[in-house]
Design a protein around this motif. Structure first.
Motif, PDB file in Angstrom:
ATOM      1  N   ALA A 142     -18.228  23.765  48.122  1.00  0.00           N
ATOM      2  CA  ALA A 142     -17.951  23.161  46.845  1.00  0.00           C
ATOM      3  C   ALA A 142     -17.600  21.606  47.167  1.00  0.00           C
ATOM      4  O   ALA A 142     -18.108  20.720  46.663  1.00  0.00           O
ATOM      5  N   ASN A 143     -16.621  21.683  48.064  1.00  0.00           N
ATOM      6  CA  ASN A 143     -16.161  20.141  48.581  1.00  0.00           C
ATOM      7  C   ASN A 143     -16.722  19.497  49.676  1.00  0.00           C
ATOM      8  O   ASN A 143     -16.081  18.644  50.050  1.00  0.00           O
ATOM      9  N   THR A 144     -17.623  20.255  50.478  1.00  0.00           N
ATOM     10  CA  THR A 144     -18.121  19.340  51.753  1.00  0.00           C
ATOM     11  C   THR A 144     -18.511  18.113  51.377  1.00  0.00           C
ATOM     12  O   THR A 144     -18.480  17.203  52.081  1.00  0.00           O
ATOM     13  N   LEU A 145     -19.453  18.150  50.226  1.00  0.00           N
ATOM     14  CA  LEU A 145     -20.074  16.612  49.887  1.00  0.00           C
ATOM     15  C   LEU A 145     -18.811  15.887  49.424  1.00  0.00           C
ATOM     16  O   LEU A 145     -18.911  14.668  49.854  1.00  0.00           O
ATOM     17  N   GLU A 146     -17.914  16.338  48.848  1.00  0.00           N
ATOM     18  CA  GLU A 146     -16.688  15.518  48.247  1.00  0.00           C
ATOM     19  C   GLU A 146     -15.999  14.959  49.625  1.00  0.00           C
ATOM     20  O   GLU A 146     -15.597  13.820  49.538  1.00  0.00           O
ATOM     21  N   VAL A 147     -15.811  15.791  50.583  1.00  0.00           N
ATOM     22  CA  VAL A 147     -15.136  15.257  51.637  1.00  0.00           C
ATOM     23  C   VAL A 147     -15.853  14.092  52.536  1.00  0.00           C
ATOM     24  O   VAL A 147     -15.406  12.867  52.677  1.00  0.00           O
ATOM     25  N   VAL A 148     -17.358  14.358  52.579  1.00  0.00           N
ATOM     26  CA  VAL A 148     -18.078  13.263  53.241  1.00  0.00           C
ATOM     27  C   VAL A 148     -17.966  11.887  52.202  1.00  0.00           C
ATOM     28  O   VAL A 148     -17.925  10.793  52.648  1.00  0.00           O
ATOM     29  N   GLN A 149     -17.865  12.118  51.063  1.00  0.00           N
ATOM     30  CA  GLN A 149     -18.203  11.135  50.014  1.00  0.00           C
ATOM     31  C   GLN A 149     -16.833  10.299  50.278  1.00  0.00           C
ATOM     32  O   GLN A 149     -16.796   8.984  50.245  1.00  0.00           O
ATOM     33  N   ALA A 150     -15.802  11.041  50.150  1.00  0.00           N
ATOM     34  CA  ALA A 150     -14.595  10.418  50.207  1.00  0.00           C
ATOM     35  C   ALA A 150     -14.178   9.511  51.650  1.00  0.00           C
ATOM     36  O   ALA A 150     -13.766   8.641  51.517  1.00  0.00           O
ATOM     37  N   ALA A 151     -14.802  10.107  52.842  1.00  0.00           N
ATOM     38  CA  ALA A 151     -14.722   9.270  53.864  1.00  0.00           C
ATOM     39  C   ALA A 151     -15.489   7.905  54.060  1.00  0.00           C
ATOM     40  O   ALA A 151     -15.158   6.962  54.584  1.00  0.00           O
ATOM     41  N   ILE A 152     -16.555   8.175  53.194  1.00  0.00           N
ATOM     42  CA  ILE A 152     -17.505   6.822  53.419  1.00  0.00           C
ATOM     43  C   ILE A 152     -16.879   5.892  52.401  1.00  0.00           C
ATOM     44  O   ILE A 152     -17.043   4.602  52.620  1.00  0.00           O
ATOM     45  N   SER A 153     -16.064   6.415  51.525  1.00  0.00           N
ATOM     46  CA  SER A 153     -15.633   5.365  50.201  1.00  0.00           C
ATOM     47  C   SER A 153     -14.293   4.927  51.178  1.00  0.00           C
ATOM     48  O   SER A 153     -14.015   3.662  50.795  1.00  0.00           O
ATOM     49  N   ALA A 154     -13.504   5.665  51.689  1.00  0.00           N
ATOM     50  CA  ALA A 154     -12.327   4.980  52.530  1.00  0.00           C
ATOM     51  C   ALA A 154     -12.940   4.028  53.612  1.00  0.00           C
ATOM     52  O   ALA A 154     -12.193   3.157  53.943  1.00  0.00           O
ATOM     53  N   ASP A 155     -14.032   4.294  54.324  1.00  0.00           N
ATOM     54  CA  ASP A 155     -14.392   3.343  55.380  1.00  0.00           C
ATOM     55  C   ASP A 155     -14.950   2.179  54.525  1.00  0.00           C
ATOM     56  O   ASP A 155     -14.635   0.994  55.057  1.00  0.00           O
ATOM     57  N   LEU A 156     -15.636   2.296  53.426  1.00  0.00           N
ATOM     58  CA  LEU A 156     -16.326   1.172  52.816  1.00  0.00           C
ATOM     59  C   LEU A 156     -14.890   0.234  52.309  1.00  0.00           C
ATOM     60  O   LEU A 156     -15.217  -1.021  52.165  1.00  0.00           O
ATOM     61  N   SER A 157     -13.831   0.812  52.028  1.00  0.00           N
ATOM     62  CA  SER A 157     -12.762  -0.021  51.235  1.00  0.00           C
ATOM     63  C   SER A 157     -11.806  -0.548  52.504  1.00  0.00           C
ATOM     64  O   SER A 157     -10.867  -1.091  52.095  1.00  0.00           O
ATOM     65  N   GLY A 158     -11.884  -0.140  53.571  1.00  0.00           N
ATOM     66  CA  GLY A 158     -11.090  -0.392  54.548  1.00  0.00           C
ATOM     67  C   GLY A 158      -9.836   0.351  54.915  1.00  0.00           C
ATOM     68  O   GLY A 158      -9.105   0.122  55.849  1.00  0.00           O
ATOM     69  N   ILE A 159      -9.872   1.488  54.306  1.00  0.00           N
ATOM     70  CA  ILE A 159      -8.602   2.367  54.160  1.00  0.00           C
ATOM     71  C   ILE A 159      -8.765   3.131  55.691  1.00  0.00           C
ATOM     72  O   ILE A 159      -7.747   3.284  56.396  1.00  0.00           O
ATOM     73  N   LYS A 160      -9.767   3.766  56.031  1.00  0.00           N
ATOM     74  CA  LYS A 160     -10.048   4.424  57.170  1.00  0.00           C
ATOM     75  C   LYS A 160     -11.587   4.372  57.765  1.00  0.00           C
ATOM     76  O   LYS A 160     -12.341   4.224  56.973  1.00  0.00           O
ATOM     77  N   THR A 161     -11.811   4.220  58.993  1.00  0.00           N
ATOM     78  CA  THR A 161     -13.019   3.902  59.483  1.00  0.00           C
ATOM     79  C   THR A 161     -13.986   5.201  59.441  1.00  0.00           C
ATOM     80  O   THR A 161     -12.990   6.404  59.586  1.00  0.00           O
TER      81      THR A 161
END
Length: 98
Positions: A8-27
């Motif tokens: 259920a949360n696999t996609l959410e984990v990936v999307q959160a990582a992509i969002s963090a990368d785009l916002s400069g929080i985490k690469t």
């Protein structure tokens, strides 16, 4: 503390990582390293053949795939972009502010 990965949360984990990368929080590289550590921990706790282990490695794979897609998107240029880099004075390459 590591979060247990479920389908259920696999996609959410990936999307959160992509969002963090785009916002400069985490690469994405940092997210991939963390996902690998999480996958190893999950597999050690639940066994290499468990569904949780498979899903944890799926997160790693999805993050690596996203990294490749982003790299390819940066590389691709249109013929016009290439032409304008070589001939910035050309009329086709002029940019006007309206």
């Amino acid at each position: 503390m590591h979060q247990r990965i479920t389908m259920a949360n696999t996609l959410e984990v990936v999307q959160a990582a992509i969002s963090a990368d785009l916002s400069g929080i985490k690469t994405l590289d940092q997210a991939i390293i963390e996902a690998i550590a999480q996958a190893r921990t999950t597999c050690n706790q639940t066994g290499n053949t468990s569904s949780e282990c498979v899903l944890a490695w799926e997160v790693v794979e999805e993050l690596q795939t996203e990294k490749v897609h982003q790299q390819q998107a940066r590389i691709r240029k249109t013929e016009l972009e290439i032409y304008c880099e070589q001939h910035p004075e050309a009329i086709e390459c002029r940019v006007y502010d309206v």
